[in-house]
Design an enzyme around this catalytic site. Structure first.
Site, PDB file in Angstrom:
ATOM      1  N   GLU A 151       9.378  -3.969  13.264  1.00 26.87           N
ATOM      2  CA  GLU A 151       9.060  -2.884  12.324  1.00 26.87           C
ATOM      3  C   GLU A 151       7.778  -2.205  12.803  1.00 26.87           C
ATOM      4  O   GLU A 151       6.739  -2.854  12.914  1.00 26.87           O
ATOM      5  CB  GLU A 151       8.864  -3.441  10.906  1.00 26.87           C
ATOM      6  CG  GLU A 151       8.575  -2.352   9.896  1.00 26.87           C
ATOM      7  CD  GLU A 151       8.366  -2.867   8.467  1.00 26.87           C
ATOM      8  OE1 GLU A 151       7.787  -3.946   8.297  1.00 26.87           O
ATOM      9  OE2 GLU A 151       8.787  -2.161   7.536  1.00 26.87           O
TER      10      GLU A 151
ATOM     11  N   CYS B 131       9.570   1.981   3.381  1.00 22.26           N
ATOM     12  CA  CYS B 131      10.498   0.901   3.713  1.00 22.26           C
ATOM     13  C   CYS B 131      11.926   1.424   3.858  1.00 22.26           C
ATOM     14  O   CYS B 131      12.792   0.736   4.365  1.00 22.26           O
ATOM     15  CB  CYS B 131      10.463  -0.174   2.649  1.00 22.26           C
ATOM     16  SG  CYS B 131      10.996   0.463   1.072  1.00 22.26           S
TER      17      CYS B 131
ATOM     18  N   GLU C  72      -4.984  -3.869  -1.839  1.00 22.54           N
ATOM     19  CA  GLU C  72      -6.433  -3.617  -1.825  1.00 22.54           C
ATOM     20  C   GLU C  72      -6.752  -2.320  -1.063  1.00 22.54           C
ATOM     21  O   GLU C  72      -7.892  -1.857  -1.104  1.00 22.54           O
ATOM     22  CB  GLU C  72      -7.171  -4.819  -1.205  1.00 22.54           C
ATOM     23  CG  GLU C  72      -6.817  -5.153   0.236  1.00 22.54           C
ATOM     24  CD  GLU C  72      -5.587  -6.064   0.356  1.00 22.54           C
ATOM     25  OE1 GLU C  72      -4.616  -5.862  -0.411  1.00 22.54           O
ATOM     26  OE2 GLU C  72      -5.594  -6.949   1.230  1.00 22.54           O
TER      27      GLU C  72
ATOM     28  N   LYS D 198      -1.240  -7.081  -9.231  1.00 20.73           N
ATOM     29  CA  LYS D 198      -2.188  -7.214  -8.107  1.00 20.73           C
ATOM     30  C   LYS D 198      -1.782  -6.167  -7.080  1.00 20.73           C
ATOM     31  O   LYS D 198      -0.904  -6.380  -6.258  1.00 20.73           O
ATOM     32  CB  LYS D 198      -2.071  -8.625  -7.517  1.00 20.73           C
ATOM     33  CG  LYS D 198      -3.314  -9.135  -6.801  1.00 20.73           C
ATOM     34  CD  LYS D 198      -3.849  -8.257  -5.703  1.00 20.73           C
ATOM     35  CE  LYS D 198      -3.188  -8.494  -4.364  1.00 20.73           C
ATOM     36  NZ  LYS D 198      -3.672  -7.541  -3.326  1.00 20.73           N
TER      37      LYS D 198
ATOM     38  N   PHE E  14       0.819  -1.225   0.000  1.00 21.10           N
ATOM     39  CA  PHE E  14       0.000   0.000   0.000  1.00 21.10           C
ATOM     40  C   PHE E  14       0.845   1.264   0.000  1.00 21.10           C
ATOM     41  O   PHE E  14       0.364   2.323  -0.388  1.00 21.10           O
ATOM     42  CB  PHE E  14      -0.934   0.008   1.236  1.00 21.10           C
ATOM     43  CG  PHE E  14      -0.243   0.440   2.516  1.00 21.10           C
ATOM     44  CD1 PHE E  14      -0.066   1.787   2.797  1.00 21.10           C
ATOM     45  CD2 PHE E  14       0.246  -0.491   3.428  1.00 21.10           C
ATOM     46  CE1 PHE E  14       0.581   2.188   3.965  1.00 21.10           C
ATOM     47  CE2 PHE E  14       0.893  -0.103   4.580  1.00 21.10           C
ATOM     48  CZ  PHE E  14       1.060   1.248   4.854  1.00 21.10           C
TER      49      PHE E  14
HETATM   50  P1  NAD Z   1       1.584  -6.618   2.993  1.00 18.60           P
HETATM   51  O1  NAD Z   1       2.639  -7.653   3.022  1.00 18.60           O
HETATM   52  O2  NAD Z   1       0.503  -6.668   4.003  1.00 18.60           O
HETATM   53  O3  NAD Z   1       0.851  -6.612   1.561  1.00 18.60           O
HETATM   54  C1  NAD Z   1       1.570  -6.618   0.356  1.00 18.60           C
HETATM   55  C2  NAD Z   1       0.756  -7.359  -0.706  1.00 18.60           C
HETATM   56  O4  NAD Z   1       0.562  -8.709  -0.287  1.00 18.60           O
HETATM   57  C3  NAD Z   1      -0.623  -6.757  -0.935  1.00 18.60           C
HETATM   58  O5  NAD Z   1      -0.911  -6.756  -2.314  1.00 18.60           O
HETATM   59  C4  NAD Z   1      -1.543  -7.697  -0.174  1.00 18.60           C
HETATM   60  O6  NAD Z   1      -2.829  -7.793  -0.743  1.00 18.60           O
HETATM   61  C5  NAD Z   1      -0.825  -9.022  -0.236  1.00 18.60           C
HETATM   62  N1  NAD Z   1      -1.077  -9.862   0.946  1.00 18.60           N
HETATM   63  C6  NAD Z   1      -1.319  -9.427   2.209  1.00 18.60           C
HETATM   64  N2  NAD Z   1      -1.496 -10.474   3.031  1.00 18.60           N
HETATM   65  C7  NAD Z   1      -1.369 -11.597   2.280  1.00 18.60           C
HETATM   66  C8  NAD Z   1      -1.447 -12.985   2.571  1.00 18.60           C
HETATM   67  N3  NAD Z   1      -1.702 -13.444   3.815  1.00 18.60           N
HETATM   68  N4  NAD Z   1      -1.252 -13.862   1.571  1.00 18.60           N
HETATM   69  C9  NAD Z   1      -0.994 -13.429   0.322  1.00 18.60           C
HETATM   70  N5  NAD Z   1      -0.920 -12.111  -0.007  1.00 18.60           N
HETATM   71  C10 NAD Z   1      -1.104 -11.201   0.958  1.00 18.60           C
HETATM   72  O7  NAD Z   1       2.344  -5.195   3.037  1.00 18.60           O
HETATM   73  P2  NAD Z   1       1.718  -3.740   3.168  1.00 18.60           P
HETATM   74  O8  NAD Z   1       1.184  -3.547   4.547  1.00 18.60           O
HETATM   75  O9  NAD Z   1       0.827  -3.461   2.031  1.00 18.60           O
HETATM   76  O10 NAD Z   1       3.026  -2.853   2.962  1.00 18.60           O
HETATM   77  C11 NAD Z   1       3.882  -2.477   4.021  1.00 18.60           C
HETATM   78  C12 NAD Z   1       5.047  -3.417   4.149  1.00 18.60           C
HETATM   79  O11 NAD Z   1       5.772  -3.453   2.909  1.00 18.60           O
HETATM   80  C13 NAD Z   1       6.073  -2.975   5.179  1.00 18.60           C
HETATM   81  O12 NAD Z   1       6.530  -4.114   5.864  1.00 18.60           O
HETATM   82  C14 NAD Z   1       7.187  -2.358   4.360  1.00 18.60           C
HETATM   83  O13 NAD Z   1       8.456  -2.363   4.987  1.00 18.60           O
HETATM   84  C15 NAD Z   1       7.161  -3.236   3.161  1.00 18.60           C
HETATM   85  N6  NAD Z   1       7.767  -2.588   2.001  1.00 18.60           N
HETATM   86  C16 NAD Z   1       9.005  -3.020   1.610  1.00 18.60           C
HETATM   87  C17 NAD Z   1       9.633  -2.414   0.546  1.00 18.60           C
HETATM   88  C18 NAD Z   1      10.975  -2.868   0.100  1.00 18.60           C
HETATM   89  O14 NAD Z   1      11.399  -2.404  -0.941  1.00 18.60           O
HETATM   90  N7  NAD Z   1      11.645  -3.749   0.818  1.00 18.60           N
HETATM   91  C19 NAD Z   1       8.996  -1.368  -0.135  1.00 18.60           C
HETATM   92  C20 NAD Z   1       7.718  -0.966   0.282  1.00 18.60           C
HETATM   93  C21 NAD Z   1       7.114  -1.591   1.353  1.00 18.60           C
END
Ligand code: NAD
Length: 495
Positions: A380, A281, A176, A173, A149
């Protein structure tokens, strides 16, 4: 209520599963739209559309691909403000920050415009007599891009620019929580001339991701998000023989040596910790203050906190917006109580700042004297909470950074070039800043952390992005000299 569907075969379509999720206006605290969640059958239909499109697209000339990407870059630049408003509306980040996010995304499109050069292979003439050996870079087919997100435009662009440039069809994808920017990008790419089906956007939750992992027609998964989901996608994707790059969470340390310019370090820490409400991040989450610098540095950071204006991202006066959801805001705030229980000093508790409406706001927060083994340090938090850990020596600071679960980004602030050079060699982190708090690589390098911040062999975008989205083929060819041919081709005989 506004409705957000999927983008399939060049148009937005309504979902048929009957399932949907809320998209909030985080600054107002209410639901502003509903996004469709795809069923397994709908995901299969999207992959089928990509599979059809991939055949023709893989044959598109490099100059045609570059032309479309150039046009996409121009359209993105022209519509930047419209896209930024969409980001502010669904994510909550302030408008200037949203514009900055799109600019960083545009850099990746500019990189991908160089695809004719980037796909050049190697060539060895006369490896044996009459034998040449050379390599080709070819697309993978259908690839899935699953995004978080917190950068709803930039991270999709990281993946789709190179993915498409390399000749693949991409199923995107998005999160959401803020899906509209992905549909906006798909519409711009269509306008730029991308054939229908080369980029499809499918909205949804875990069910969609699980189907993309399982689907035999999906060759690769490019993921950015939290560490537990990154690990899950890496393990399950690779088990099915797919290529996976999965970037996870982070907890970035900024080491400040005693000789650093305190004002400069405090300015850097404040902007890197609270920008985008800390939901980056590459945000600085921990300052590691070495020796005598700790006390003046904490006071200098504290003195800057009152100047940060927090409020709706649509107001140009504001520098920090709300968090993404109420649940996330409350989770972030809970670390202020955890800090007290763990014996740290809460210098500023953002909960004390009151806001006019019901948006998901939290004021800027500062915690001092955090202990290395505490939850505040190890976990985090992903919000506007900056923590300070005081140590005696450079070696202690280095050990703290290197022993942390995450190794995404780090920075050192010092006036000593030798100390900085030593740090860049000794630190076990993927991206390092020297007097630069957020060292996000430019688009012609690659982005990625170490340890629990990345699963897979390839970093994101740049040269490693091109490698991720292509596979190599090596050709060994023999063409005897026509002068030695038994058939008379009109060449002088070599006798
Ligand atoms: P998230 O892991 O909750 O979601 C990321 C994606 O995975 C979304 O599209 C979501 O729909 C999907 N998803 C969520 N739960 C799932 C599940 N149980 N099974 C399968 N798919 C699932 O992450 P977020 O809250 O959207 O984003 C924040 C996180 O992303 C933080 O931890 C941040 O550090 C990390 N991030 C990392 C980088 C990087 O480059 N390393 C960059 C941006 C964000």
């Amino acid at each position: 209520m506004r409705h957000i569907g999927h983008w399939i075969d060049g148009a937005e379509v309504r979902g048929t599963s009957g399932k949907h999720g809320p998209v909030y206006d985080p600054a107002a605290g209410h639901v502003q739209a509903e996004v469709d969640f795809a069923s397994v059958d709908e995901v299969d239909a999207v992959v089928a559309s990509c599979t059809r499109a991939a055949v023709g697209w893989s044959q598109a000339s490099l100059s045609r691909r570059a032309e479309i990407l150039f046009k996409f870059r121009e359209l993105l630049d022209a519509r930047k403000a419209d896209l930024a408003r969409l980001l502010t509306s669904e994510h909550g980040k302030v408008f200037s920050d949203a514009m900055g996010e799109i600019s960083r995304g545009i850099e990746n499109v500019e990189f991908a415009c160089g695809i004719p050069h980037l796909l050049k292979g190697e060539h060895s003439e006369q490896a044996a007599t009459g034998v040449d050996v050379y390599s080709l870079r070819q697309p993978l087919g259908v690839v899935a891009a699953i995004t978080p997100f917190n950068f709803p435009a930039m991270v999709p662009i990281w993946m789709l620019a190179n993915g498409v440039a390399c000749g693949n069809a991409v199923v995107l994808k998005p999160s959401e929580k803020d899906p509209s920017p992905s549909l906006f990008l798909a519409a711009l790419l269509k306008e730029a001339g991308l054939p229908d089906g080369v980029l499809n956007v499918v909205n949804g939750d875990k069910l969609v991701v699980d189907r993309l992992i399982e689907h035999p027609g999906v060759a690769a998964l490019s993921f950015v998000g939290s560490t537990p989901i990154a690990r899950y996608i890496y393990e399950n994707g690779t088990r099915r023989g797919k290529r996976v790059q999965a970037l996870g969470g982070a907890k970035n340390h900024m080491v400040v040596l005693p000789d650093a310019d305190v004002g400069m370090a405090a300015d850097a820490a404040v902007s890197a910790a609270y920008g985008s409400a800390g939901e980056r991040c590459m945000a600085v989450a921990m300052v590691v203050a070495v020796g005598d610098v700790a006390e003046p540095l904490v006071r200098a950071i504290e003195a800057r906190l009152d100047r940060i204006k927090v409020g709706p991202g649509t107001d140009p006066e504001n520098e920090m917006g709300p968090l993404i959801t109420r649940e996330h805001r409350d989770r972030v705030a809970s670390y202020l109580d955890i800090a007290k229980e763990e014996g740290a000093t809460v210098v500023r508790d953002g909960r004390e700042q009151k806001f006019a409406n019901d948006g998901f706001f939290l004021g800027v927060s500062l915690i001092d004297k955090v202990k290395p083994n505490s939850r505040v340090h190890c976990e985090e938090i992903f919000g506007p909470v900056l923590s300070v850990l005081r140590v005696g020596t450079y070696d202690e600071a280095l050990a703290i950074v290197n022993s942390h679960e995450y190794g995404n980004g780090t920075a050192i602030f010092t006036r000593d070039g030798g100390a900085a050079r030593r740090f860049q060699r000794e630190v076990d982190v993927g991206m390092v800043g020297i007097n630069v708090p957020i060292p996000v690589p430019v688009s012609y390098y690659s982005f990625g952390g170490w340890r629990a911040s990345l699963f897979g062999d390839h970093h994101m975008y740049g040269p490693e992005g091109i490698r991720f989205f292509t596979r190599t083929k090596v050709v060994t060819s023999r063409w005897p000299d026509p002068a030695t041919s038994v058939i008379d081709l009109g060449f002088p005989r070599n006798r």
